[in-house]
Design a protein around this motif. Structure first.
Motif, short mmCIF file in Angstrom:
data_model
loop_
_atom_site.label_atom_id
_atom_site.label_comp_id
_atom_site.label_asym_id
_atom_site.label_seq_id
_atom_site.Cartn_x
_atom_site.Cartn_y
_atom_site.Cartn_z
N GLY A 1 -47.87 -51.62 12.57
CA GLY A 1 -46.53 -51.07 12.04
C GLY A 1 -46.20 -49.72 12.81
O GLY A 1 -47.01 -49.11 13.61
N SER A 2 -45.05 -49.47 12.48
CA SER A 2 -44.42 -48.20 13.25
C SER A 2 -44.44 -46.94 12.10
O SER A 2 -44.26 -47.36 10.81
CB SER A 2 -43.10 -48.38 13.80
N MET A 3 -44.42 -45.77 12.70
CA MET A 3 -44.05 -44.58 11.54
C MET A 3 -42.79 -44.75 10.79
O MET A 3 -42.62 -44.24 9.83
CB MET A 3 -44.36 -43.32 12.53
N LYS A 4 -41.71 -45.15 11.66
CA LYS A 4 -40.63 -45.60 11.11
C LYS A 4 -40.46 -46.47 10.01
O LYS A 4 -39.82 -46.31 8.90
CB LYS A 4 -39.66 -45.92 12.25
N LEU B 1 -36.16 -38.45 9.11
CA LEU B 1 -35.06 -39.40 8.50
C LEU B 1 -34.71 -39.12 7.22
O LEU B 1 -33.32 -39.16 7.13
CB LEU B 1 -35.99 -40.73 8.20
N TYR B 2 -35.36 -38.17 6.42
CA TYR B 2 -34.66 -37.51 5.20
C TYR B 2 -33.59 -36.59 5.68
O TYR B 2 -32.45 -36.62 5.00
CB TYR B 2 -35.64 -36.68 4.42
N ALA B 3 -33.75 -35.88 6.67
CA ALA B 3 -32.44 -34.93 7.11
C ALA B 3 -31.50 -35.83 7.74
O ALA B 3 -30.32 -35.23 7.47
CB ALA B 3 -33.30 -33.93 8.34
N GLU B 4 -31.87 -36.79 8.50
CA GLU B 4 -30.81 -37.45 8.90
C GLU B 4 -29.63 -38.15 7.63
O GLU B 4 -28.55 -38.55 8.06
CB GLU B 4 -31.21 -38.75 9.79
N ASN B 5 -30.47 -38.20 6.56
CA ASN B 5 -29.76 -38.95 5.51
C ASN B 5 -29.41 -37.77 4.52
O ASN B 5 -29.09 -38.17 3.31
CB ASN B 5 -30.77 -39.98 4.86
N GLY B 6 -29.06 -36.55 4.89
CA GLY B 6 -28.53 -35.75 4.08
C GLY B 6 -29.23 -34.57 3.26
O GLY B 6 -28.98 -33.73 2.63
N VAL C 1 -42.94 -46.82 7.73
CA VAL C 1 -43.41 -45.97 6.59
C VAL C 1 -42.27 -45.08 5.93
O VAL C 1 -42.12 -44.89 5.02
CB VAL C 1 -44.71 -45.15 6.84
N ALA C 2 -41.53 -44.45 6.92
CA ALA C 2 -40.41 -43.50 6.59
C ALA C 2 -39.41 -44.20 5.90
O ALA C 2 -38.82 -43.58 4.99
CB ALA C 2 -39.88 -42.64 8.14
N ASN C 3 -39.25 -45.36 6.42
CA ASN C 3 -37.98 -46.23 5.89
C ASN C 3 -38.28 -46.45 4.21
O ASN C 3 -37.57 -46.52 3.52
CB ASN C 3 -37.85 -47.57 6.46
N THR C 4 -39.67 -46.81 4.15
CA THR C 4 -40.12 -47.04 2.63
C THR C 4 -39.96 -45.55 1.81
O THR C 4 -39.74 -45.79 0.62
CB THR C 4 -41.55 -47.49 2.55
N ALA C 5 -40.38 -44.64 2.31
CA ALA C 5 -40.32 -43.30 1.71
C ALA C 5 -38.78 -43.02 1.47
O ALA C 5 -38.73 -42.34 0.59
CB ALA C 5 -40.93 -42.23 2.63
N LEU C 6 -37.79 -43.39 2.34
CA LEU C 6 -36.41 -42.97 1.92
C LEU C 6 -36.07 -43.67 1.10
O LEU C 6 -35.30 -43.24 0.23
CB LEU C 6 -35.45 -43.49 3.44
N PHE C 7 -36.45 -45.13 0.88
CA PHE C 7 -36.07 -45.98 -0.14
C PHE C 7 -36.58 -45.29 -1.54
O PHE C 7 -35.78 -45.40 -2.46
CB PHE C 7 -36.95 -47.36 0.13
N LEU C 8 -37.81 -45.11 -1.70
CA LEU C 8 -38.37 -44.31 -3.10
C LEU C 8 -37.84 -43.21 -3.30
O LEU C 8 -37.55 -42.82 -4.62
CB LEU C 8 -40.00 -44.33 -2.67
N ALA C 9 -37.26 -42.54 -2.35
CA ALA C 9 -36.64 -41.36 -2.77
C ALA C 9 -35.19 -41.39 -3.22
O ALA C 9 -34.57 -40.30 -3.85
CB ALA C 9 -36.59 -40.14 -1.55
N SER C 10 -34.68 -42.31 -2.71
CA SER C 10 -33.21 -42.64 -3.02
C SER C 10 -32.85 -43.22 -4.39
O SER C 10 -33.48 -43.78 -5.20
CB SER C 10 -32.60 -43.51 -1.92
N ASP C 11 -31.45 -43.27 -4.67
CA ASP C 11 -30.99 -43.89 -5.99
C ASP C 11 -31.09 -45.47 -5.86
O ASP C 11 -30.79 -45.89 -6.95
CB ASP C 11 -29.63 -43.65 -6.12
N LEU C 12 -31.82 -45.90 -4.89
CA LEU C 12 -31.85 -47.39 -4.76
C LEU C 12 -33.07 -47.82 -5.48
O LEU C 12 -33.43 -49.00 -5.91
CB LEU C 12 -31.87 -47.91 -3.06
#
Length: 247
Positions: A214-217, A23-28, A219-230
Protein backbone atom coordinates in the motif's frame (compact mmCIF):
# COMPACT_ATOMS: atom_id res chain seq x y z
CA UNK A 1 -13.82 17.81 4.85
CA UNK A 2 -12.07 19.20 7.93
CA UNK A 3 -12.67 22.91 7.52
CA UNK A 4 -11.72 24.87 10.66
CA UNK A 5 -10.92 21.69 12.60
CA UNK A 6 -7.76 21.58 14.74
CA UNK A 7 -5.70 18.39 14.59
CA UNK A 8 -2.63 17.08 16.36
CA UNK A 9 -0.68 14.41 14.48
CA UNK A 10 2.06 12.93 16.65
CA UNK A 11 5.28 11.93 14.93
CA UNK A 12 4.36 13.95 11.86
CA UNK A 13 7.73 15.16 10.60
CA UNK A 14 8.01 12.32 8.10
CA UNK A 15 6.40 9.13 6.85
CA UNK A 16 2.74 8.32 7.41
CA UNK A 17 2.40 11.04 10.04
CA UNK A 18 3.51 13.73 7.62
CA UNK A 19 1.24 12.33 4.90
CA UNK A 20 -1.75 12.55 7.27
CA UNK A 21 -0.83 16.08 8.39
CA UNK A 22 -0.50 17.28 4.79
CA UNK A 23 -3.82 15.74 3.78
CA UNK A 24 -5.59 17.20 6.80
CA UNK A 25 -4.22 20.66 5.96
CA UNK A 26 -5.33 20.29 2.34
CA UNK A 27 -8.82 19.57 3.66
CA UNK A 28 -9.01 22.71 5.79
CA UNK A 29 -7.66 21.58 9.16
CA UNK A 30 -5.22 23.58 11.26
CA UNK A 31 -2.47 21.10 12.03
CA UNK A 32 0.05 20.61 14.85
CA UNK A 33 3.25 19.00 13.62
CA UNK A 34 4.70 17.07 16.54
CA UNK A 35 8.30 15.88 16.86
CA UNK A 36 10.12 14.27 19.82
CA UNK A 37 13.55 15.94 19.88
CA UNK A 38 14.75 19.53 19.46
CA UNK A 39 17.32 18.27 16.95
CA UNK A 40 14.42 17.64 14.56
CA UNK A 41 13.24 21.25 14.79
CA UNK A 42 14.39 22.28 11.33
CA UNK A 43 12.73 19.25 9.77
CA UNK A 44 9.47 20.09 11.54
CA UNK A 45 9.73 23.73 10.48
CA UNK A 46 10.10 22.60 6.87
CA UNK A 47 6.83 20.62 7.08
CA UNK A 48 5.04 23.67 8.52
CA UNK A 49 6.40 25.84 5.71
CA UNK A 50 5.31 23.27 3.11
CA UNK A 51 1.77 23.37 4.51
CA UNK A 52 1.71 27.17 4.64
CA UNK A 53 2.99 27.48 1.07
CA UNK A 54 -0.10 25.53 0.00
CA UNK A 55 -2.36 27.91 1.89
CA UNK A 56 -2.77 25.83 5.04
CA UNK A 57 -2.18 26.60 8.69
CA UNK A 58 0.24 24.68 10.92
CA UNK A 59 2.53 24.95 13.92
CA UNK A 60 5.38 22.70 15.09
CA UNK A 61 5.48 21.59 18.74
CA UNK A 62 8.29 19.52 20.26
CA UNK A 63 7.09 16.91 22.76
CA UNK A 64 8.20 13.39 23.66
CA UNK A 65 4.83 11.68 23.83
CA UNK A 66 6.23 8.84 25.98
CA UNK A 67 6.54 11.47 28.73
CA UNK A 68 3.28 12.17 30.58
CA UNK A 69 3.99 15.86 31.28
CA UNK A 70 5.34 16.60 27.80
CA UNK A 71 2.18 15.06 26.34
CA UNK A 72 0.09 17.38 28.49
CA UNK A 73 2.20 20.32 27.34
CA UNK A 74 1.55 19.31 23.72
CA UNK A 75 -2.20 19.54 24.27
CA UNK A 76 -1.92 22.76 26.30
CA UNK A 77 0.23 24.48 23.68
CA UNK A 78 -2.21 23.44 20.96
CA UNK A 79 -5.10 25.01 22.87
CA UNK A 80 -3.08 28.17 23.52
CA UNK A 81 -2.22 28.50 19.83
CA UNK A 82 -5.43 27.42 18.07
CA UNK A 83 -8.01 27.74 20.85
CA UNK A 84 -9.40 24.20 20.61
CA UNK A 85 -8.71 20.58 19.67
CA UNK A 86 -10.96 18.45 17.45
CA UNK A 87 -8.74 15.61 16.22
CA UNK A 88 -5.87 13.63 17.72
CA UNK A 89 -3.91 11.17 15.60
CA UNK A 90 -1.66 8.99 17.78
CA UNK A 91 0.77 8.12 15.03
CA UNK A 92 4.21 8.30 16.70
CA UNK A 93 5.91 4.94 16.96
CA UNK A 94 9.27 3.18 16.96
CA UNK A 95 10.63 -0.29 16.32
CA UNK A 96 13.40 -2.19 18.09
CA UNK A 97 13.17 -5.50 16.25
CA UNK A 98 14.94 -8.52 17.72
CA UNK A 99 14.20 -12.21 18.34
CA UNK A 100 12.73 -12.67 21.80
CA UNK A 101 15.68 -14.62 23.19
CA UNK A 102 18.00 -11.75 22.19
CA UNK A 103 15.68 -8.84 22.95
CA UNK A 104 16.81 -6.68 25.84
CA UNK A 105 14.56 -5.30 28.53
CA UNK A 106 15.42 -1.81 27.28
CA UNK A 107 14.34 -2.67 23.71
CA UNK A 108 11.01 -3.94 25.00
CA UNK A 109 10.44 -1.00 27.35
CA UNK A 110 11.32 1.64 24.74
CA UNK A 111 8.76 0.36 22.25
CA UNK A 112 6.00 0.04 24.84
CA UNK A 113 6.79 3.51 26.22
CA UNK A 114 6.42 5.28 22.86
CA UNK A 115 3.92 3.14 21.00
CA UNK A 116 1.48 2.27 23.79
CA UNK A 117 2.05 4.55 26.76
CA UNK A 118 2.30 7.48 24.34
CA UNK A 119 -1.23 6.71 23.15
CA UNK A 120 -2.43 6.64 26.76
CA UNK A 121 -0.66 9.91 27.58
CA UNK A 122 -1.97 11.91 24.63
CA UNK A 123 -5.47 10.45 24.66
CA UNK A 124 -5.91 11.08 28.39
CA UNK A 125 -4.97 14.75 28.07
CA UNK A 126 -6.77 15.33 24.75
CA UNK A 127 -10.08 13.80 25.79
CA UNK A 128 -10.27 16.12 28.81
CA UNK A 129 -10.38 18.99 26.33
CA UNK A 130 -12.73 17.17 23.93
CA UNK A 131 -15.32 16.57 26.65
CA UNK A 132 -16.62 20.08 26.00
CA UNK A 133 -16.77 19.93 22.21
CA UNK A 134 -16.54 16.31 21.09
CA UNK A 135 -13.81 15.01 18.83
CA UNK A 136 -12.09 12.16 17.05
CA UNK A 137 -9.08 10.15 18.23
CA UNK A 138 -7.32 7.94 15.70
CA UNK A 139 -4.72 5.44 16.93
CA UNK A 140 -2.14 3.90 14.62
CA UNK A 141 -2.10 0.15 15.21
CA UNK A 142 -0.73 -2.47 12.78
CA UNK A 143 -1.65 -5.81 11.28
CA UNK A 144 1.28 -7.10 13.35
CA UNK A 145 -0.90 -6.41 16.39
CA UNK A 146 -3.49 -8.77 14.91
CA UNK A 147 -1.29 -11.53 13.51
CA UNK A 148 2.11 -11.18 15.20
CA UNK A 149 5.49 -11.24 13.46
CA UNK A 150 8.83 -12.91 14.06
CA UNK A 151 11.28 -10.57 15.77
CA UNK A 152 8.62 -8.09 16.83
CA UNK A 153 7.26 -9.29 20.18
CA UNK A 154 7.65 -5.78 21.59
CA UNK A 155 6.11 -4.03 18.57
CA UNK A 156 3.27 -6.55 18.22
CA UNK A 157 2.48 -6.27 21.93
CA UNK A 158 2.33 -2.47 21.68
CA UNK A 159 0.05 -2.53 18.64
CA UNK A 160 -2.24 -5.22 20.06
CA UNK A 161 -2.41 -3.08 23.19
CA UNK A 162 -3.47 -0.10 21.10
CA UNK A 163 -6.37 -2.09 19.64
CA UNK A 164 -7.58 -3.08 23.12
CA UNK A 165 -7.09 0.46 24.39
CA UNK A 166 -9.09 1.83 21.45
CA UNK A 167 -12.08 -0.42 22.14
CA UNK A 168 -12.09 0.30 25.86
CA UNK A 169 -11.73 4.08 25.44
CA UNK A 170 -14.44 4.09 22.76
CA UNK A 171 -16.85 2.52 25.24
CA UNK A 172 -15.96 5.11 27.88
CA UNK A 173 -16.34 8.15 25.63
CA UNK A 174 -19.16 7.06 23.31
CA UNK A 175 -21.78 9.16 25.12
CA UNK A 176 -19.43 12.14 25.22
CA UNK A 177 -19.41 12.58 21.42
CA UNK A 178 -15.77 11.48 21.27
CA UNK A 179 -15.07 8.79 18.70
CA UNK A 180 -11.98 6.62 19.13
CA UNK A 181 -10.83 4.34 16.31
CA UNK A 182 -7.68 2.62 15.09
CA UNK A 183 -6.01 2.01 11.75
CA UNK A 184 -3.97 -1.15 11.18
CA UNK A 185 -1.65 -0.70 8.19
CA UNK A 186 -0.05 -3.66 6.48
CA UNK A 187 3.02 -3.39 4.26
CA UNK A 188 3.25 0.25 3.20
CA UNK A 189 5.78 1.69 0.75
CA UNK A 190 8.28 3.65 2.85
CA UNK A 191 11.99 4.23 3.39
CA UNK A 192 12.10 0.94 5.32
CA UNK A 193 10.43 -1.14 2.63
CA UNK A 194 12.36 0.51 -0.19
CA UNK A 195 15.62 -1.05 1.02
CA UNK A 196 14.21 -4.58 1.29
CA UNK A 197 15.73 -7.13 -1.12
CA UNK A 198 13.53 -8.06 -4.07
CA UNK A 199 13.24 -11.63 -2.75
CA UNK A 200 11.77 -10.34 0.51
CA UNK A 201 9.35 -8.06 -1.34
CA UNK A 202 8.19 -10.97 -3.51
CA UNK A 203 7.72 -13.23 -0.47
CA UNK A 204 5.66 -10.65 1.42
CA UNK A 205 3.50 -9.61 -1.53
CA UNK A 206 2.66 -13.26 -2.19
CA UNK A 207 0.68 -13.21 1.09
CA UNK A 208 -1.27 -10.09 0.08
CA UNK A 209 -4.44 -10.78 -1.96
CA UNK A 210 -3.96 -7.48 -3.84
CA UNK A 211 -0.34 -8.51 -4.62
CA UNK A 212 1.18 -5.12 -3.85
CA UNK A 213 2.22 -2.86 -1.02
CA UNK A 214 0.00 0.00 0.00
CA UNK A 215 0.93 3.67 -0.10
CA UNK A 216 1.13 6.18 2.73
CA UNK A 217 -1.72 8.01 0.99
CA UNK A 218 -3.90 4.91 1.47
CA UNK A 219 -3.40 5.19 5.22
CA UNK A 220 -3.84 8.97 5.21
CA UNK A 221 -7.11 8.68 3.30
CA UNK A 222 -8.45 6.35 5.98
CA UNK A 223 -7.35 8.77 8.69
CA UNK A 224 -9.14 11.58 6.82
CA UNK A 225 -12.34 9.53 6.65
CA UNK A 226 -12.26 8.66 10.36
CA UNK A 227 -11.65 12.30 11.32
CA UNK A 228 -14.44 13.62 9.12
CA UNK A 229 -18.20 13.87 9.50
CA UNK A 230 -18.51 10.89 7.15
CA UNK A 231 -17.62 8.66 10.11
CA UNK A 232 -19.80 10.14 12.85
CA UNK A 233 -21.35 6.75 13.74
CA UNK A 234 -18.10 4.79 13.79
CA UNK A 235 -16.23 4.22 17.05
CA UNK A 236 -14.19 1.40 18.59
CA UNK A 237 -13.30 0.15 15.11
CA UNK A 238 -9.94 -1.06 13.79
CA UNK A 239 -9.71 -0.60 10.02
CA UNK A 240 -7.07 -2.69 8.28
CA UNK A 241 -5.31 -0.97 5.38
CA UNK A 242 -3.40 -4.03 4.23
CA UNK A 243 -4.68 -5.20 0.83
CA UNK A 244 -6.43 -8.10 2.56
CA UNK A 245 -3.26 -9.55 4.14
CA UNK A 246 -4.67 -10.10 7.64
CA UNK A 247 -8.13 -11.39 6.70
Amino acid sequence: MLKDKVAIVTGSVRGIGKEIAMLYAENGAKVVINYPMHSMGQEAKAVVEEIEEKGGSAVAICADISNFEESKALIDKTINHFGKLDILVNNAGITRDMLLLRMTEEEFDQVIAVNLKGVFNCTKHATKVMLKTGGSVINMASVVGLAGNVGQCNYAASKAGIIGFTKSAAREFGQKNIRINAIAPGFIVSEMTNVLPDAVKEATTSNIPMKRYGSMKDVANTALFLASDLATYITGETIRVDGGMAM
